[in-house]
Motif scaffolding. Structure first.
Motif, PDB file in Angstrom:
ATOM      1  N   SER A  60       3.340  -8.882  16.219  1.00  0.00           N
ATOM      2  CA  SER A  60       4.072  -7.652  15.891  1.00  0.00           C
ATOM      3  C   SER A  60       3.293  -6.674  15.027  1.00  0.00           C
ATOM      4  O   SER A  60       3.569  -5.476  15.046  1.00  0.00           O
ATOM      5  CB  SER A  60       5.380  -8.002  15.169  1.00  0.00           C
ATOM      6  N   PHE A  61       2.332  -7.184  14.246  1.00  0.00           N
ATOM      7  CA  PHE A  61       1.676  -6.317  13.264  1.00  0.00           C
ATOM      8  C   PHE A  61       0.158  -6.511  13.274  1.00  0.00           C
ATOM      9  O   PHE A  61      -0.341  -7.628  13.116  1.00  0.00           O
ATOM     10  CB  PHE A  61       2.190  -6.620  11.857  1.00  0.00           C
ATOM     11  N   VAL A  92       1.261  -7.408   5.808  1.00  0.00           N
ATOM     12  CA  VAL A  92       2.250  -6.675   6.611  1.00  0.00           C
ATOM     13  C   VAL A  92       3.175  -5.882   5.690  1.00  0.00           C
ATOM     14  O   VAL A  92       3.428  -4.684   5.924  1.00  0.00           O
ATOM     15  CB  VAL A  92       3.049  -7.634   7.513  1.00  0.00           C
ATOM     16  N   SER A 119       1.143  -2.920   4.254  1.00  0.00           N
ATOM     17  CA  SER A 119       0.805  -1.863   5.225  1.00  0.00           C
ATOM     18  C   SER A 119       2.048  -1.123   5.707  1.00  0.00           C
ATOM     19  O   SER A 119       2.052   0.099   5.835  1.00  0.00           O
ATOM     20  CB  SER A 119       0.032  -2.447   6.411  1.00  0.00           C
ATOM     21  N   GLU A 120       3.130  -1.864   5.951  1.00  0.00           N
ATOM     22  CA  GLU A 120       4.364  -1.224   6.418  1.00  0.00           C
ATOM     23  C   GLU A 120       5.069  -0.465   5.294  1.00  0.00           C
ATOM     24  O   GLU A 120       5.711   0.563   5.539  1.00  0.00           O
ATOM     25  CB  GLU A 120       5.314  -2.287   6.998  1.00  0.00           C
ATOM     26  N   GLY A 121       4.952  -0.979   4.081  1.00  0.00           N
ATOM     27  CA  GLY A 121       5.630  -0.346   2.949  1.00  0.00           C
ATOM     28  C   GLY A 121       4.819   0.752   2.285  1.00  0.00           C
ATOM     29  O   GLY A 121       5.354   1.573   1.537  1.00  0.00           O
ATOM     30  N   PRO A 180       9.013 -11.316  11.410  1.00  0.00           N
ATOM     31  CA  PRO A 180       9.221  -9.862  11.446  1.00  0.00           C
ATOM     32  C   PRO A 180      10.575  -9.415  10.902  1.00  0.00           C
ATOM     33  O   PRO A 180      10.654  -8.408  10.188  1.00  0.00           O
ATOM     34  CB  PRO A 180       9.071  -9.532  12.938  1.00  0.00           C
ATOM     35  N   VAL A 186      10.529  -9.233   7.220  1.00  0.00           N
ATOM     36  CA  VAL A 186       9.747  -8.098   6.728  1.00  0.00           C
ATOM     37  C   VAL A 186      10.655  -6.877   6.562  1.00  0.00           C
ATOM     38  O   VAL A 186      10.655  -6.201   5.533  1.00  0.00           O
ATOM     39  CB  VAL A 186       8.578  -7.772   7.693  1.00  0.00           C
ATOM     40  N   GLU A 187      11.465  -6.623   7.580  1.00  0.00           N
ATOM     41  CA  GLU A 187      12.371  -5.469   7.552  1.00  0.00           C
ATOM     42  C   GLU A 187      13.347  -5.568   6.396  1.00  0.00           C
ATOM     43  O   GLU A 187      13.553  -4.607   5.640  1.00  0.00           O
ATOM     44  CB  GLU A 187      13.140  -5.404   8.884  1.00  0.00           C
ATOM     45  N   LEU A 211      11.424  -5.115   3.007  1.00  0.00           N
ATOM     46  CA  LEU A 211      10.990  -3.736   2.772  1.00  0.00           C
ATOM     47  C   LEU A 211      12.152  -2.871   2.284  1.00  0.00           C
ATOM     48  O   LEU A 211      11.971  -2.013   1.419  1.00  0.00           O
ATOM     49  CB  LEU A 211      10.361  -3.141   4.032  1.00  0.00           C
TER      50      LEU A 211
END
Length: 316
Positions: free
Chosen positions: A24-25, A75, A78-80, A305, A308-309, A312
């Motif tokens: 996914s990432f 992850v 990078s996503e946050g 994943p 992670v959501e 975040l």
């Protein structure tokens, strides 16, 4: 809210861990690629596909668990759009997880952490011939009672037996020569301890029998580049925070033979204001221990994943 990021140890490994993150990432894929390159081994294939018997080998499980933990962190970062020090005030890891914590906080490069853990796993396995050592979890008694049980077992057998992990109230692990650990279980039963479980491990970790492994790590860590971490690491050996690179190296050597003071580490972080912990990597063992140690501390795990959501949103 003061937060800590915490990192799991051996026993949390499972075939397929980190696969969904990698699929996914891109940030996760880069971590697995870097670890593969550092070890000159396709460790990621072993992590994602098994066989379980090979993944469980100490020399593979240790760098594998670290890779999954750092993949989860990268992850989130990078996503946050943030770095660990922006969101966490402390890091800590259980046994090998301390290396993950140090890599997460920038005290160790990812490649160096992978190589050190590969060596640590090999050295720990070589320290005691298979079958001669053992570990057992004593469920119910507190640390003081288990310390006395281990001492009596060692005195009775004239063999090594000591406390390896003080994990949580009512979960203390002993380690040492197999006959001494078996004697500890018998003494525990005589004292009314209702349940003791021999652990499926290949070596007696965190006891004096691991001294050859500690010597090997002392030599390796003397050459390793250790920097001041971005946030203090709460060390297994002292259950106290430190940011000094030389002290960190010494504690990593001591950690091989010393008790993992996990219960005290969590209580130390609470006393420093930590109200929430995020377990990064495989499994949910540490989150469960945190809840048993102190119900007031919030604990969650980030290894997939969907996690992670959720994390975040909570960290934003």
């Amino acid at each position: 809210m003061t937060r800590a990021f915490i990192f799991p140890g051996q026993g949390s490994q499972a075939v397929g861990m980190g696969l969904a993150l990698s699929e996914s990432f891109g940030a996760a894929r880069l971590v697995f690629e870097e670890v593969d390159e550092a070890l000159k081994q396709k460790l990621s294939k072993l992590i994602f596909e098994g066989p379980e018997s090979d993944l469980t080998l100490t020399e593979n499980a240790q760098p594998a668990l670290m890779a999954v933990s750092i993949a989860a962190l990268r992850v989130l970062e990078s996503e946050g759009g943030w770095r660990l020090a922006d969101k966490a005030s402390y890091v800590a890891g259980h046994s090998l997880g301390e290396y993950s914590a140090l890599a997460a906080a920038g005290a160790l490069d990812l490649s160096d952490a992978a190589r050190l853990l590969k060596l640590r796993g090999q050295a720990m396995q070589k320290a005691v011939p298979v079958g001669e050592g053992a570990m057992a979890a004593l469920l119910g008694p507190d640390l003081e009672q288990v310390q006395k049980i281990a001492k009596q077992a060692a005195d009775d057998t004239k063999l090594i037996c000591g406390v390896a992990n003080d994990n949580s109230p009512g979960q203390v692990v002993v380690s040492g020569a197999k006959a001494a650990v078996e004697r500890a279980i018998a003494i525990a039963a005589e004292q009314g301890v209702k349940r003791s479980v021999m652990l499926p491990v290949s070596a007696p970790f965190h006891c004096a029998l691991m001294q050859p492994a500690a010597d090997a790590m002392e030599e390796a860590l003397a050459k390793a580049a250790i920097r001041q971490p971005a946030v203090p690491v709460v060390a297994n050996v002292t259950a106290q925070p430190t940011s000094d690179a030389a002290t960190i190296a010494k504690l990593l050597v001591s950690q091989v033979t010393a008790t993992v003071r996990w219960r005290e580490s969590i209580l130390t972080m609470k006393s420093l204001g930590v109200a929430k912990t995020y377990e990064l990597g495989a499994g949910k063992v540490l989150a469960g221990l945190v809840k048993r140690i102190d119900k007031e501390i919030e604990a969650s795990s980030v290894g997939a994943p969907a996690d992670v959501e959720t994390a975040l949103k909570a960290l934003s």
